[in-house]
Design a protein around this motif. Structure first.
Motif, short mmCIF file in Angstrom:
data_model
loop_
_atom_site.label_atom_id
_atom_site.label_comp_id
_atom_site.label_asym_id
_atom_site.label_seq_id
_atom_site.Cartn_x
_atom_site.Cartn_y
_atom_site.Cartn_z
N GLU A 179 0.85 -1.19 0.00
CA GLU A 179 0.00 0.00 0.00
C GLU A 179 0.88 1.24 0.00
O GLU A 179 1.85 1.32 0.76
N PHE B 138 1.18 5.43 0.32
CA PHE B 138 0.55 6.63 0.87
C PHE B 138 1.47 7.82 0.61
O PHE B 138 2.65 7.80 0.99
N PHE C 14 -2.99 8.28 -2.76
CA PHE C 14 -2.86 6.84 -2.53
C PHE C 14 -2.60 6.13 -3.84
O PHE C 14 -3.05 6.56 -4.90
#
Length: 195
Positions: free
Chosen positions: A131, A133, A143
């Protein structure tokens, strides 16, 4: 047919490492297991690695792909169906995202779209679930591994990228310059008078 404990069989499990990282091979060895002299040559070995995989050699290599604590169980049987069991504990540590890179321009103009890509390395199993960010340094965030952003004011901005694999996180950053672009060129409309 279930085996019977005892009968001279003694299972002895060993490993060359007891703490490793994900995807790091471990050599397991049962060669010190013993039996009565007449039965020792007919021993059979079953390894249960605790992750759904099994092995059947006296010595073998295994790789754990997910962090955690695993109880590896060795079952040794002889040709008289006598058996013994031994177990060892292996700690597999997570490999966090690493070698983070932000790919993008170092200079843009106000109101010009800034496009950037985040790159990170991890294990084969973890790479697909990373992920991303982003903090663009102007109060806005983003994102995903591929982002676009527009800065409304000139200045220096520190863009931070944080990448997580669900357990550990790593971070990198770059500084970019947002410029106030010069006004567009206007055609010269001055009339020239011929004399």
């Amino acid at each position: 047919v279930l085996g019977v404990f005892g009968g001279g069989v003694v299972a002895i499990a060993s490993a060359d490492h007891f703490t490793v990282f994900e995807d790091e091979p471990i050599l397991f060895n049962a060669s010190e297991s013993t039996d009565t002299p007449s039965d020792k040559g007919g021993l059979n070995y079953t390894w249960n690695f605790g992750d759904g995989d099994y092995g059947y050699n006296v010595a073998l290599t295994h790789v754990f792909t997910t962090f955690g604590i695993y109880v590896v169980t060795l079952t040794v049987t002889d040709d008289n169906n006598a058996l013994d069991v031994d177990s060892i504990e292996v700690i597999v540590e997570n490999i966090p995202p690493h070698h983070l890179v932000i790919v993008g321009p170092k200079t843009v103009n106000e109101e010009q779209e800034f496009n950037s890509v985040g790159i990170a390395q991890d294990t084969t199993l973890d790479i697909a679930k990373l992920e991303y960010f982003w903090d663009f340094g102007d109060g806005t965030v983003g994102f995903g591994w591929d982002v676009s952003h527009t800065f409304s004011e000139q200045g220096d901005y520190t863009i931070s990228l944080r990448v997580s694999d669900g357990k550990d996180t790593n971070e990198t950053s770059i500084t970019i310059l947002v410029r106030n672009p010069p006004p567009p060129n206007t055609p010269n409309t001055t009339k020239h008078t011929q004399h």
